[in-house]
Design an enzyme around this catalytic site. Structure first.
Site, PDB file in Angstrom:
ATOM      1  N   LYS A  22     -14.584   0.920   9.878  1.00  0.00           N
ATOM      2  CA  LYS A  22     -14.458  -0.022  10.991  1.00  0.00           C
ATOM      3  C   LYS A  22     -13.317  -0.966  10.687  1.00  0.00           C
ATOM      4  O   LYS A  22     -13.231  -1.535   9.585  1.00  0.00           O
ATOM      5  CB  LYS A  22     -15.752  -0.817  11.144  1.00  0.00           C
ATOM      6  CG  LYS A  22     -15.897  -1.515  12.484  1.00  0.00           C
ATOM      7  CD  LYS A  22     -16.235  -0.517  13.595  1.00  0.00           C
ATOM      8  CE  LYS A  22     -16.985  -1.101  14.760  1.00  0.00           C
ATOM      9  NZ  LYS A  22     -17.471  -0.018  15.645  1.00  0.00           N
ATOM     10  N   THR A  67     -20.078   3.185  12.069  1.00  0.00           N
ATOM     11  CA  THR A  67     -19.138   2.072  11.890  1.00  0.00           C
ATOM     12  C   THR A  67     -19.734   0.792  12.471  1.00  0.00           C
ATOM     13  O   THR A  67     -19.410  -0.307  12.020  1.00  0.00           O
ATOM     14  CB  THR A  67     -17.761   2.387  12.512  1.00  0.00           C
ATOM     15  OG1 THR A  67     -17.888   2.494  13.925  1.00  0.00           O
ATOM     16  CG2 THR A  67     -17.198   3.688  11.939  1.00  0.00           C
ATOM     17  N   ARG A 193      26.158 -17.630   3.928  1.00  0.00           N
ATOM     18  CA  ARG A 193      25.452 -17.116   5.096  1.00  0.00           C
ATOM     19  C   ARG A 193      24.069 -17.736   5.190  1.00  0.00           C
ATOM     20  O   ARG A 193      23.564 -18.299   4.227  1.00  0.00           O
ATOM     21  CB  ARG A 193      25.358 -15.586   5.022  1.00  0.00           C
ATOM     22  CG  ARG A 193      24.569 -15.077   3.840  1.00  0.00           C
ATOM     23  CD  ARG A 193      24.404 -13.534   3.878  1.00  0.00           C
ATOM     24  NE  ARG A 193      23.527 -13.087   2.791  1.00  0.00           N
ATOM     25  CZ  ARG A 193      23.104 -11.838   2.637  1.00  0.00           C
ATOM     26  NH1 ARG A 193      23.485 -10.893   3.479  1.00  0.00           N
ATOM     27  NH2 ARG A 193      22.302 -11.514   1.638  1.00  0.00           N
ATOM     28  N   GLN A 236      18.036  -8.873  -2.741  1.00  0.00           N
ATOM     29  CA  GLN A 236      17.407  -8.212  -3.877  1.00  0.00           C
ATOM     30  C   GLN A 236      17.224  -9.168  -5.052  1.00  0.00           C
ATOM     31  O   GLN A 236      16.177  -9.178  -5.700  1.00  0.00           O
ATOM     32  CB  GLN A 236      18.273  -7.015  -4.329  1.00  0.00           C
ATOM     33  CG  GLN A 236      18.217  -5.784  -3.445  1.00  0.00           C
ATOM     34  CD  GLN A 236      19.209  -5.804  -2.287  1.00  0.00           C
ATOM     35  OE1 GLN A 236      19.715  -6.853  -1.898  1.00  0.00           O
ATOM     36  NE2 GLN A 236      19.469  -4.636  -1.715  1.00  0.00           N
ATOM     37  N   HIS A 264      18.490 -11.123  10.163  1.00  0.00           N
ATOM     38  CA  HIS A 264      19.888 -11.513  10.251  1.00  0.00           C
ATOM     39  C   HIS A 264      20.164 -12.556  11.334  1.00  0.00           C
ATOM     40  O   HIS A 264      19.750 -12.402  12.472  1.00  0.00           O
ATOM     41  CB  HIS A 264      20.755 -10.286  10.534  1.00  0.00           C
ATOM     42  CG  HIS A 264      20.517  -9.145   9.592  1.00  0.00           C
ATOM     43  ND1 HIS A 264      20.951  -9.161   8.298  1.00  0.00           N
ATOM     44  CD2 HIS A 264      19.870  -7.967   9.745  1.00  0.00           C
ATOM     45  CE1 HIS A 264      20.592  -8.027   7.694  1.00  0.00           C
ATOM     46  NE2 HIS A 264      19.931  -7.285   8.552  1.00  0.00           N
TER      47      HIS A 264
END
Lengths: 300, 300, 300, 300
Positions: A22, A67, A193, A236, A264
């Site tokens: 469920k 369920t 940026r 990263q 972005h």
């Protein structure tokens, strides 16, 4: 589990794997303590694996825990559990299903907690009124498996903790340069940026922490601190720094998986409009987005 | 605007109304001040009304300001505007389109602001790093209309402010009783229920406030304070109390429209499971939901 | 309705408008006819206006029809109604609330129908199995108002029909040129562009059609036919052509409001990659989008 | 890939796994053939695994293929590919990244296709106009891995096909009884219930089919046929029957994973309202939902 085979002449097929459960069980628990009330909300998802083959291959449901009964179980067990943290409730549920039903080999319980803050009114935290913390979620997963003839309390259970949708942005201290350049490269080096992402983390433990809530709060603050202060040369790198700091700060965390989509913000080209963009005017692009993942583990 | 009629024998039809524009313009502006940076994100929606009939009836686009140009305009004007608040930017945009193009009779600009908080790191607000405030949004709408031969600065513009998705919940101090009982009534009186809602408000001004940001912060805090402290006998009553308090606190607000969906948490029936529900275990129902609205106006 | 005023010294406020109701009532009705079964699914939204002031201003709910009772009413009335079309059910519900409760001045009922097609199996429509028609919805709105001492059957009710999310695209026969060019214009003329949109329409009647289902099917096919065959010089023009064709084809439709967002597919610039884009490679942009609206009315 | 370790005194951590890529690349390709036009739309997601450690651990991006370049690559390769089916395009992309960059060990490409039908106008399929098939999606996944020094053409690539969001419902021929009954069971046996689900399938091949499009169409029709005709004693059973039929019909399919959430329609209790529910009036519950999965494999 054993495989059951259906033959029809030369053509036969096997039930190679099965699981059911469920999902989307919405649980709210109010704990009415002296002078203040606790308010916890979560969505519980349960999946069982085991000897359910007959239902698949013949429609005989004698092995099937409905369920709907799983749903009832969540509410019944919640009534007696303090729900101090979602990790212990996930473990309780996972152990319950394996312990109660001998033919259930494994139970997976995943809980997503909706977070609420107390309303601050007249400078004080209110006793029973709350404001939503938004899309950020705390999550926990428990997996209990049967090995031999355990009692419910001794059934082995693995637990993981995590957070989702911790959306952060920084307007400077993010660069990206020195990447591979070939005939498919049009991206320019970025010296300054915007870096925005929605952090998702799952961490494994080597030992259970004494306080899951404290661990969660520590990890969350580390994400914010590292994200804010780190001079990022790549998504990263920031991801790895976050993982490293978590491992360093919380001895019970053995491994952390981090996912950081790069949401972005692109500079809008104002030149055709006769203006200069002084690195101030951007537009958000929902798709496509970079998707960066990494797993940082304790030790060498 | 004049109506253009298409005849085809006895059958004719008229363009009775038209409007068009650009929606979903995502704008991010970073303002790089000494020592700290401002980060504003919003979605701008523009709709123009005016003499555009020829495009509809004949495909002659000589009256049409391309929606792509509207988008460009947002970014161009944002470069020179301080974006201190979305209200003033909405007014600037609305006036711009009416002022620049003689055949535009009315410009409607609706801005939805994504809210960010500064990350608190080492107990201090970070200079350039932010965490999302979630789904809660601040909104503003400006409408500029042409009446006679104004210059752009004198074009009349109406502005409204608002907030959306301020999700709050309280675990007690909410009752609901004494309502109409007839053959379609099965709901029981509630002496102590959970009350959860997502507040949406739009307010009109009689005079422009000196600081839209301060007005917004005041209204938002009033919502939290009244919601937290009020003993609610009905969602309707809480809604009215909120509106009344806003009118009392901010002289420049003439009228406030409030919408409060009742996001029901229902008690789970534990009796068939052999347990008692001590007003602690609930489940959230997304649909159906009660939807309560009201408009509170200054004066008698 | 009468306004109630709250005075607090010099500061007073009035409940200028109120309305409330139940939204998101999910109704499924199966009609079990000889040899085949009908399957209708819809979401019903109800809003009432009337003398509900006391609940807002004092928390006295004696005028309040609980939204839970509204929900019950939908299911009770659905049991006895054939649900052949959502329009007649919306009218029944709207009249019911005004007719039953003397202090209800107006009832607004909006129904959104989820559409299902019969599964085609072995070349035949299956008797009781269905596949979803997706996001496309059929909608109806009824408004009933009290004027004097009507019986329920004579209460005046206005009904509108509509469709939403009819998503269409054409790969040619769409141009856009000759629009306003100024310092904010960078868009180039398009001689052959992709045109994709999600049509939304609401239509009013001068007389009730004998068969709402037939009217709906006719309007839907006209949208597809005109969209497919029309050489478009502007989204505006196609919108108007669709409205004109609907007016011409269905005498009972007096007016149709059409909304057509321009779901832009932009040409990807392959030149920096050393390739030419022969009007073949595009990318979809969700935001921003052009939003074009118009109302086409019968007659001059 | 090799692990890089960060030591800080006694505390050290390792990058145990990493992957990154671009998600949400929206691609539209129009192919302009004589007399008719082809219109394909899809979202491409790319993830690469390989020697990217330096970017994570030091911010040195010399190993990083920018995700922006991945996006460019999709559009560049799409220009030269016929895009007859998404499987071959996924394989092309996966092989490309492994073949072109020596330090990329594995490339995973997942494509989700938005489906369009030709508009039927005047009884004929239109040459260049389309209507959306809604939420139902066709999907393909390709995985290419480097083993030794292959050329791009000989790089091993694995491909899977699938469908998502095929929403179906049947109003009878669905039962559920004989399941486990204990103290957490309140669900009653169902002799005649509504069965609604959203089918998701992924299938693996033992040999590449000659025509992916034909395989897809065959599998989809089998789902509809089996769902419609099968007397269901459990969602599990219907799921298995579907898998079995797919295996029997398509020799190239080795294994199929099927997921079928049980989208419950519950009978509304009309008794308190003085009416009987003749198995006709239901309400849809979005959450919680049963989630049933199974994998059916060829052979015993």
């Amino acid at each position: 589990m054993g495989s059951i085979t259906a033959k029809s002449g030369a053509l036969s097929s096997t039930l190679a794997h099965n699981a059911y459960g469920k999902s989307g069980i919405r649980l709210t628990k109010v704990t009415r303590e002296d002078g203040k009330q606790l308010f916890k909300e979560m969505t519980v998802n349960i999946q069982l694996e085991g000897q359910f083959d007959l239902s698949y291959t013949t429609g005989d449901n004698s092995q099937i825990v409905a369920t709907d009964s799983m749903k009832n179980t969540v509410y019944a067990l919640a009534a007696d559990h303090d729900l101090k943290d979602i990790e212990s409730f996930a473990v309780l549920l996972a152990r319950h299903f394996v312990g109660k039903y001998g033919h259930v080999k494994q139970a997976n319980v995943h809980i997503v907690e909706d977070l609420w803050h107390r309303i601050i009114s007249n400078g004080k935290e209110h006793a029973h009124s709350f404001v939503s913390a938004g899309n950020e979620k705390r999550v926990a997963t428990a997996r209990a498996g049967r090995e031999g003839a355990e009692t419910e309390e001794t059934i082995d259970a693995d637990v993981q903790s995590g957070l989702e949708n911790l959306v952060v942005a920084k307007t400077t201290d993010s660069k990206f340069f020195g990447f591979v350049r070939d005939e498919y490269t049009t991206l320019k080096d970025a010296d300054d940026r915007i870096f925005a992402t929605s952090v998702e983390m799952i961490w494994h433990y080597n030992n259970m922490p004494s306080d899951f809530n404290k661990t969660y709060a520590t990890v969350r603050q580390i994400v914010l601190d590292v994200f804010a202060s780190h001079l990022s040369l790549a998504v990263q790198q920031t991801l790895y720094e976050i993982g490293k700091a978590v491992i360093a700060a919380v001895p019970e965390i053995e491994e952390v998986m981090v996912t950081m989509p790069n949401q972005h913000r692109l500079m809008f080209n104002l030149e055709p409009l006769g203006k200069q963009n002084k690195n101030e005017i951007f537009y958000l692009v929902d798709e496509p987005f970079g998707l960066i993942t990494g797993t940082i583990r304790r030790g060498e």
